[in-house]
Design a protein around this motif. Structure first.
Motif, PDB file in Angstrom:
ATOM      1  N   LYS A  68      42.149  34.359  56.418  1.00 15.83           N
ATOM      2  CA  LYS A  68      41.272  34.104  57.560  1.00 15.83           C
ATOM      3  C   LYS A  68      39.863  34.621  57.333  1.00 15.83           C
ATOM      4  N   CYS A  91      42.387  19.537  49.400  1.00 11.80           N
ATOM      5  CA  CYS A  91      42.883  20.218  50.594  1.00 11.80           C
ATOM      6  C   CYS A  91      42.610  21.712  50.500  1.00 11.80           C
ATOM      7  N   SER A  94      46.062  27.609  54.119  1.00  5.11           N
ATOM      8  CA  SER A  94      45.881  28.953  54.666  1.00  5.11           C
ATOM      9  C   SER A  94      47.143  29.420  55.374  1.00  5.11           C
ATOM     10  N   GLU A  97      45.606  29.925  61.101  1.00  2.66           N
ATOM     11  CA  GLU A  97      44.940  28.748  61.661  1.00  2.66           C
ATOM     12  C   GLU A  97      43.434  28.940  61.815  1.00  2.66           C
ATOM     13  N   ARG A 100      40.746  26.333  60.522  1.00  7.72           N
ATOM     14  CA  ARG A 100      41.010  24.895  60.614  1.00  7.72           C
ATOM     15  C   ARG A 100      39.751  24.118  61.021  1.00  7.72           C
ATOM     16  N   GLU A 104      38.092  21.310  58.656  1.00  5.08           N
ATOM     17  CA  GLU A 104      38.267  19.900  59.004  1.00  5.08           C
ATOM     18  C   GLU A 104      36.955  19.252  59.418  1.00  5.08           C
ATOM     19  N   PHE A 110      43.322  20.307  56.072  1.00  3.23           N
ATOM     20  CA  PHE A 110      43.677  21.718  56.211  1.00  3.23           C
ATOM     21  C   PHE A 110      45.164  21.826  56.474  1.00  3.23           C
ATOM     22  N   HIS A 111      45.842  22.665  55.697  1.00  2.00           N
ATOM     23  CA  HIS A 111      47.292  22.854  55.862  1.00  2.00           C
ATOM     24  C   HIS A 111      47.579  24.308  56.212  1.00  2.00           C
ATOM     25  N   HIS A 112      48.198  24.516  57.359  1.00  2.00           N
ATOM     26  CA  HIS A 112      48.598  25.857  57.778  1.00  2.00           C
ATOM     27  C   HIS A 112      50.026  26.108  57.309  1.00  2.00           C
TER      28      HIS A 112
END
Length: 368
Positions: A68, A91, A94, A97, A100, A104, A110-112
């Protein structure tokens, strides 16, 4: 890892915290002298390397793994958006979140992927799957905070690069900035390394130093190192693209570990020298904040000076020698420390003059 020293403002999407972008320092030597770097590992060091990060005529596909902390991402994405960094970013992954919207808004998927003690195997499998789907050549790991297993590190074709905020092998581990200040180090820096399954034991790719000023806190130094790290990872990717990046082994001597900061460490021991106490105050700013008890109340201590005028005169450690708008002078194991910014529980950080209007502190009272 750093707020930029000379930021330029960028528009932020609605609902996103206004971002501060670092000024883009030019890297002309990369184009003129691909494979040679003036401020990192020397030509002699690189000649001794056993392997190189191979180059390719095609654009590198770089997956970024972050937590973060966004600062190292600033320089990377700024250069990417300006076309100065000729890579594809399929991509960003993380375990929080938090970033994000920041990611984006720039058109990057973005992949959480949250990671907990109970789901590590599944989470790492998902990260590996995302890297495979993205056809990643390289994964850049920036302040991720978790040790990745070797099978994840092996997924990108060219491995994983890490931005570490110390001069390895000194201060491997979770809190290198805190520990460097706490120890009174005169300098620190950033190491870009090729990751392996150990705790910051991978081969070094680029190294750059920066002095630690006598007033630097962890917050201030973190921001400076993040700015530096963002620039250096850009340089590393540029050098990798033209075959100029060669790893060398970390020295066997000088290994130290920066263990995670615990709240219990924040309590000040007044039997220590004033200089050591001051280093701890700066090291624990902003987290967890150095604390001491006075008159039954825990106070946080944020700023100080070494009092070269007052003398201990045999007073017990922690005894207040004087208290006025210029500071609260306290006897230490060696020397005298003058507090200039404090905070009560539930209150704000205040300069000492303002603090004393609401807290009557007199000479002879004792911090514990």
């Amino acid at each position: 890892m750093v707020l930029p020293t000379s930021p330029a403002c960028r528009l932020a999407p609605s609902g996103e915290r206004a971002s501060r972008w670092p000024r883009l320092a030019p890297l002309p030597w990369l184009k003129a002298n691909c494979g040679r770097r003036p401020n990192g590992l020397t030509a002699t060091d690189q000649a001794s390397a056993s392997a190189t990060l191979t180059d390719s005529a095609k654009r590198k596909r770089v997956v970024i793994l972050v937590s973060k902390q966004e600062h190292c991402l600033y320089d990377l994405l700024a250069r990417w958006q300006s076309k100065e960094l000729d890579i594809d970013i399929p991509c960003i992954i993380s375990n929080h979140e938090t970033l994000r919207g920041f990611v984006e808004w720039r058109g990057i998927p973005f992949h959480h992927v949250p990671v907990t003690p109970d789901n590590k195997v599944q989470a790492y499998a998902r990260i590996s799957e995302l890297c495979t789907e993205a056809q990643a050549d390289v994964m850049v790991v920036a302040a991720y905070g978790l040790i990745l297993p070797q099978w994840v590190l092996d997924m990108p074709a060219k491995g994983c690069l890490n931005i570490h905020a110390s001069l390895l092998p000194r201060w491997r581990g979770a809190a290198p900035i805190h520990r460097a200040i706490e120890a009174g180090d005169a300098e620190t820096g950033v190491t870009i390394m090729q990751m392996d399954a150990g705790l910051d034991t991978g081969d070094m790719l680029l190294v750059e130093k920066t002095p630690i000023a006598p007033t630097d806190t962890t917050a201030v130094l973190h921001d400076r190192l993040a700015d530096l790290g963002g620039r250096m990872i850009v340089e590393a990717l540029e050098l990798a693209a033209c075959g100029g990046l060669q790893p060398i082994k970390q020295p066997q001597d000088g290994v130290t570990y920066a263990h995670k900061i615990e709240k219990a460490e924040a309590r000040i021991d007044w039997t220590q020298p004033a200089t050591v106490i001051g280093q701890r105050i700066r090291a624990f700013d902003p987290f967890p904040g150095a604390v001491a008890e006075l008159d039954g109340e825990l106070l946080k201590l944020w700023r100080y000076e070494i009092d070269s005028v007052s003398r201990n005169s045999g007073a017990g450690c922690g005894t207040i020698l004087s208290s006025d708008a210029t500071g609260i002078s306290i006897a230490c194991g060696k020397g005298v420390l003058r507090l200039t910014e404090l905070q009560r529980a539930g209150g704000k950080r205040l300069p000492v003059a303002d603090f004393l209007r609401g807290f009557d502190i007199k000479p002879g009272m004792v911090f514990s």
